[in-house]
Write an enzyme that holds these catalytic residues in place. Structure first.
Site, short mmCIF file in Angstrom:
data_model
loop_
_atom_site.label_atom_id
_atom_site.label_comp_id
_atom_site.label_asym_id
_atom_site.label_seq_id
_atom_site.Cartn_x
_atom_site.Cartn_y
_atom_site.Cartn_z
N CYS A 127 -9.76 0.67 14.11
CA CYS A 127 -9.07 -0.42 13.41
C CYS A 127 -10.02 -1.47 12.84
CB CYS A 127 -8.07 -1.10 14.35
SG CYS A 127 -6.73 -0.03 14.91
N ASN A 128 -11.19 -1.60 13.40
CA ASN A 128 -12.14 -2.60 12.91
C ASN A 128 -12.87 -2.16 11.65
OD1 ASN A 128 -13.40 -1.02 15.36
ND2 ASN A 128 -15.08 -1.36 13.93
#
Length: 406
Positions: free
Chosen positions: A189-190
């Site tokens: 997700c980063n």
């Protein structure tokens, strides 16, 4: 789309950065640079414009896309015939009203199990379709054409294929095959901000040329459905979505900038190695597929470490948290958002787009922050000179941040 490429692991790359010739001279010793050139007959003195520091790239356009159909949490509980009260409670308390998902549904209204091979094929088809739609939308928002794209970076963590999404999009959309390209795969997700860092570096090193980043996450191609609470938390969160951003650094740094196009000024990152396994992809022998794991304590880990990386980002520009007008945080889940908000001293209004995206789409993985960014831009409340912070969180455990200014 002619999606007939075998699947494997894509390659992660890093864009080159540029350097600027120093203009500071030593107090003692030989005189160098323009001062020395002025003393040498026939020597060329570089004009001031040529020695000017390159301007940071600006966001020229943003686009988003989804796939499948919208499902409420109750729809999904019924579709997968989930009756366990504890699991149903996780879905009901997720702060998510709907998510877009690509799920096979039989005529009787039920779904069926999808083997890993089918999930990989779904990832390839859905991620490519959403990515193409988001890319087109970003270019349209910027008033650009596919022929203008000279750098393409694609981000995904919901499947593996080689050649990667960049190759697929270049082939299917007719983008110049000489386009520079990078595939960032498996960072989680980063990864949107990790990839934006490299994309911004290329744009800055190549003023006037168009760089595009695409995050395409077919989250319905990466799930395990069973009766455990481990999978219940993951299955209650994620949705299918893609987002793209087009960047251009001005060819003339002295030219007036578009006040509606925020400039990307800086990045800061932190990997929390003490929580390395708190978010991870594992092979599930019983289910014969990959399964994502989220530690229940991850919201508190992220919250406790958010302040350090944000303050480090801001201090390099002589700023403090109170100087930031706009906060765009990854829609990682209700508890994660609350932990970041409380630890950074933010208001609910500060994270309104973050919670709004979670409510309307669920967790869209790497592209979530761009959905929030798109909403902020459409809101038209950012004023020239305003600063904004972008923040994403993911496996590692990792916190990524970026500083922008309108």
């Amino acid at each position: 789309m002619g999606l007939d490429i075998p699947m494997s692991v894509a390659t992660v790359g890093v864009a080159p950065t540029s350097t600027v010739e120093p203009s500071v001279y030593a107090a003692a010793g030989p005189v160098t640079g323009p001062a020395a050139a002025a003393r040498v007959p026939g020597a060329r003195v570089r004009p001031a414009a040529a020695r000017r520091r390159p301007a940071p790239p600006a966001v020229a356009g943003v686009g988003t896309a989804v796939a499948g159909r919208p499902y409420s949490q109750l729809d999904l509980l019924d579709l997968f015939a989930i009756t366990d009260p504890k699991v149903r409670s996780v879905f009901a308390n997720s702060a998510i009203d709907r998510r877009f998902l690509t799920v096979p549904v039989s005529p009787d209204g039920r779904t069926h199990d999808e083997p890993q091979g089918d999930l990989l094929r779904k990832h390839k088809a859905v991620a490519a379709e959403m990515g193409a739609n988001a890319l087109r939308a970003a270019l349209a928002d910027a008033g650009l054409r596919l022929a203008d794209v000279e750098y393409l970076c694609c981000v995904t963590s919901t499947g593996f294929l080689t050649p990667g999404l960049t190759g697929l999009l270049i082939r299917e959309l007719g983008i110049d095959p000489g386009c520079h390209r990078v595939d960032v795969v498996g960072m989680g997700c980063n990864a949107g901000l990790n990839a934006l860092n490299g994309t911004a570096a290329w744009a800055k090193a190549n003023p006037g040329r168009v760089a595009v980043m695409v995050c395409a996450e077919a989250c319905s191609a990466a799930y395990v459905m069973d009766s455990t609470m481990r999978t219940a938390v993951v299955n209650s969160l994620f949705g299918d979505g893609a987002a793209a951003v087009a960047l251009v650094a001005p060819a003339d740094p002295a030219a007036d900038a578009d006040p509606s196009a925020p400039r990307i000024l800086d990045f800061a990152s932190r990997i929390i190695t003490d929580a390395f396994d708190a978010m991870r992809y594992d092979w599930d022998d019983a289910q014969h597929r990959f399964s994502f794991f989220l530690d229940p304590d991850i919201p508190y880990v992220v919250g406790a470490n958010a302040g350090e990386v944000v303050d480090r980002l801001l201090s390099r520009s002589g700023l403090r948290r109170r100087d930031i007008a706009h906060w765009l945080v990854h829609s990682g889940g209700k508890k994660v958002i609350d932990a970041v908000r409380v630890n950074l001293g933010l208001t609910r209004h500060d994270v309104r787009h973050t919670t709004g995206v979670l409510r309307d789409y669920g967790n869209l993985s790497s592209g979530s922050f761009l959905f929030s960014f798109d909403r902020l831009q459409r809101e038209r409340v950012a004023e020239p000179g305003d600063y904004g912070v972008l923040m994403t969180m993911g496996p590692g455990s990792t916190i990524e941040t970026a500083l922008v200014q309108w």
